[in-house]
Design a protein around this motif. Structure first.
Motif, PDB file in Angstrom:
ATOM      1  N   ASP A  64       0.869  -1.171   0.000  1.00  0.00           N
ATOM      2  CA  ASP A  64       0.000   0.000   0.000  1.00  0.00           C
ATOM      3  C   ASP A  64       0.909   1.225   0.000  1.00  0.00           C
ATOM      4  O   ASP A  64       1.441   1.624   1.035  1.00  0.00           O
ATOM      5  N   LEU A  65       1.090   1.816  -1.160  1.00  0.00           N
ATOM      6  CA  LEU A  65       2.056   2.901  -1.309  1.00  0.00           C
ATOM      7  C   LEU A  65       1.634   4.185  -0.609  1.00  0.00           C
ATOM      8  O   LEU A  65       2.441   5.111  -0.464  1.00  0.00           O
ATOM      9  N   ARG A  66       0.401   4.254  -0.144  1.00  0.00           N
ATOM     10  CA  ARG A  66      -0.018   5.435   0.612  1.00  0.00           C
ATOM     11  C   ARG A  66       0.781   5.597   1.895  1.00  0.00           C
ATOM     12  O   ARG A  66       0.879   6.699   2.433  1.00  0.00           O
ATOM     13  N   ALA A  85       5.918  -5.870   3.628  1.00  0.00           N
ATOM     14  CA  ALA A  85       5.058  -6.635   2.725  1.00  0.00           C
ATOM     15  C   ALA A  85       5.570  -8.065   2.569  1.00  0.00           C
ATOM     16  O   ALA A  85       4.792  -9.036   2.568  1.00  0.00           O
ATOM     17  N   LEU A  86       6.880  -8.218   2.447  1.00  0.00           N
ATOM     18  CA  LEU A  86       7.457  -9.557   2.313  1.00  0.00           C
ATOM     19  C   LEU A  86       7.305 -10.369   3.605  1.00  0.00           C
ATOM     20  O   LEU A  86       7.140 -11.590   3.560  1.00  0.00           O
ATOM     21  N   ALA A 147       1.575  -6.582  -6.083  1.00  0.00           N
ATOM     22  CA  ALA A 147       0.507  -5.594  -6.212  1.00  0.00           C
ATOM     23  C   ALA A 147       0.913  -4.278  -5.564  1.00  0.00           C
ATOM     24  O   ALA A 147       1.295  -4.242  -4.394  1.00  0.00           O
ATOM     25  N   PHE A 148       0.847  -3.203  -6.346  1.00  0.00           N
ATOM     26  CA  PHE A 148       1.113  -1.853  -5.855  1.00  0.00           C
ATOM     27  C   PHE A 148      -0.213  -1.108  -5.780  1.00  0.00           C
ATOM     28  O   PHE A 148      -0.805  -0.784  -6.814  1.00  0.00           O
ATOM     29  N   GLU A 150      -2.403   2.153  -5.178  1.00  0.00           N
ATOM     30  CA  GLU A 150      -2.189   3.580  -5.440  1.00  0.00           C
ATOM     31  C   GLU A 150      -0.812   3.803  -6.063  1.00  0.00           C
ATOM     32  O   GLU A 150       0.042   4.539  -5.563  1.00  0.00           O
ATOM     33  N   ALA A 151      -0.621   3.164  -7.206  1.00  0.00           N
ATOM     34  CA  ALA A 151       0.690   3.106  -7.850  1.00  0.00           C
ATOM     35  C   ALA A 151       1.137   4.428  -8.457  1.00  0.00           C
ATOM     36  O   ALA A 151       2.311   4.565  -8.813  1.00  0.00           O
ATOM     37  N   GLN A 152       0.235   5.417  -8.584  1.00  0.00           N
ATOM     38  CA  GLN A 152       0.687   6.714  -9.092  1.00  0.00           C
ATOM     39  C   GLN A 152       1.728   7.331  -8.167  1.00  0.00           C
ATOM     40  O   GLN A 152       2.514   8.187  -8.574  1.00  0.00           O
ATOM     41  N   ILE A 153       1.765   6.870  -6.913  1.00  0.00           N
ATOM     42  CA  ILE A 153       2.755   7.381  -5.961  1.00  0.00           C
ATOM     43  C   ILE A 153       4.172   6.993  -6.374  1.00  0.00           C
ATOM     44  O   ILE A 153       5.146   7.630  -5.976  1.00  0.00           O
ATOM     45  N   LEU A 154       4.291   5.969  -7.212  1.00  0.00           N
ATOM     46  CA  LEU A 154       5.614   5.571  -7.697  1.00  0.00           C
ATOM     47  C   LEU A 154       6.335   6.716  -8.397  1.00  0.00           C
ATOM     48  O   LEU A 154       7.566   6.737  -8.441  1.00  0.00           O
TER      49      LEU A 154
END
Length: 368
Positions: A64-66, A85-86, A147-148, A150-154
């Motif tokens: 969860d990239l947030r 996550a891992l 799975a990413f 909110e991937a726009q945060i990348l």
């Protein structure tokens, strides 16, 4: 409070509708290296993603990239998120431990995965290679899902010294790691697509086939059924007029329907009064989110106010903003403001007309 539980769902039995989208997403992951799950904020992407991941019965790494919005967008913050996550993945698929331990700079203590940030050879590509090996040799389905959310945060951690170029990493994995599947969700749809640059010849991802699964808001019929069933679970009898009133406030955005249902149940006030009270609480949440945009430029406030008042054409919006500012603006400025709002999925462009995607943002903008 199953349907009105504000937390994302992870089981299909707890989720209302979305059968088609879940099946489409699962089918895409089975066949396609890279899938995008797109939809405006609060439309239920995380729930659809989590249900799909659990039903695929394949190992997955969910980020969860947030979380990076609080911790910053550094390489260290990203790898800390990845290690967490891992750790969750290892707790379910313990055989992964042996593969991770073989990476220099990765330590596994019980089921806890930790990275040594000082190890320069530790890269996301090395981790992905080991996940690919694990998917090939150990996974029943023959793949691992990454799975990413909110991937726009990348885009905030792409390129630059000491940071990862995610477009290149995804392109490398697409071409060389056949036992990985990537799912990227995005609420700020335009920003995500601009981050990936799928249609730009100079982009590393140009020319790759990408499957897109879109989540739309519920229509009126489904929204009213969702509200009715949610209140029935709480043993509350709510009139059709009240259900209609809630729907008119939020227009089928399931996150808001859930928020309203949950707080109405908890308020212990007359229903009509509770709906109005929850509306004001929701508008305070909207204010926090929209004010982040206003901090970039106060011009966004005037653009949203114009659209909320029914001024929907480019020329009409320009005239309204100039009238409130008391001075002219260049055409390019208005175009840029509208383009950014569309990329953020705050505004939608339908033919040549602009509308605010979320009715509560529209209501907040009218009050400005």
């Amino acid at each position: 409070m199953m349907l009105f539980d504000p937390k994302p769902k992870s089981r299909r039995s707890d989720l209302f509708d979305r059968e088609e989208e879940i099946n489409e997403l699962k089918n895409s992951v089975l066949k396609t290296p890279l899938t995008l799950l797109l939809g405006i904020r609060r439309v239920g992407k995380t729930s659809v993603l989590k249900v799909s991941l659990n039903e695929l019965n394949a190992p997955y790494v969910y980020l969860d990239l947030r979380m990076l919005e609080e911790e910053g967008y550094s390489r260290v913050a990203f790898y800390r998120l990845l290690s967490e996550a891992l750790t969750n993945t290892v707790s379910k698929w313990s055989n992964l431990v042996d593969y991770l331990r073989s990476i220099k700079g990765v330590g596994v203590y019980g089921v806890k995965v930790e990275f040594d940030w000082r190890e320069k050879s530790l890269t996301l590509t090395r981790v992905l290679n080991k996940l690919n090996q694990f998917g090939e040799r150990e996974a029943e389905k023959g793949f691992v899902v990454v799975a990413f959310d909110e991937a726009q945060i990348l885009r905030n951690i792409s390129g630059g010294k000491g940071k990862a170029d995610f477009k290149s990493i995804l392109a490398y994995a697409y071409d060389n790691l056949p036992n990985l599947r990537f799912v990227l969700t995005g609420s700020e749809v335009g920003l995500l697509l601009n981050t990936l640059r799928l249609d730009v010849p100079s982009s590393p991802l140009y020319g790759r086939y990408v499957r897109v699964v879109r989540l739309e808001r519920f229509n009126r019929e489904k929204s009213l059924e969702f509200l009715k069933r949610g209140f029935e679970e709480a043993n509350m009898l709510v009139s059709d007029d009240v259900l209609q009133k809630v729907y008119e406030r939020v227009d089928g955005i399931v996150g808001w329907l859930t928020y309203f249902g949950c707080l109405i149940i908890e308020s212990h006030k007359p229903i009509t009064e509770a709906v109005d009270e929850v509306t004001e609480r929701a508008l305070k949440l909207v204010q926090k989110e929209v004010d982040e945009v206003f901090r970039r430029s106060r011009h966004y406030m005037h653009v949203l106010k114009a659209i909320s008042l029914g001024i929907s054409t480019w020329s009409g919006i320009k005239r309204a903003v100039e009238a409130w500012l008391g001075r002219p603006l260049q055409n390019a400025q208005i175009t840029r403001l509208l383009k950014t709002l569309v990329e953020l999925s705050i505004v939608e462009k339908k033919n040549d007309y602009y509308v605010i995607a979320d009715p509560l943002i529209a209501e907040y903008s009218r009050r400005l």
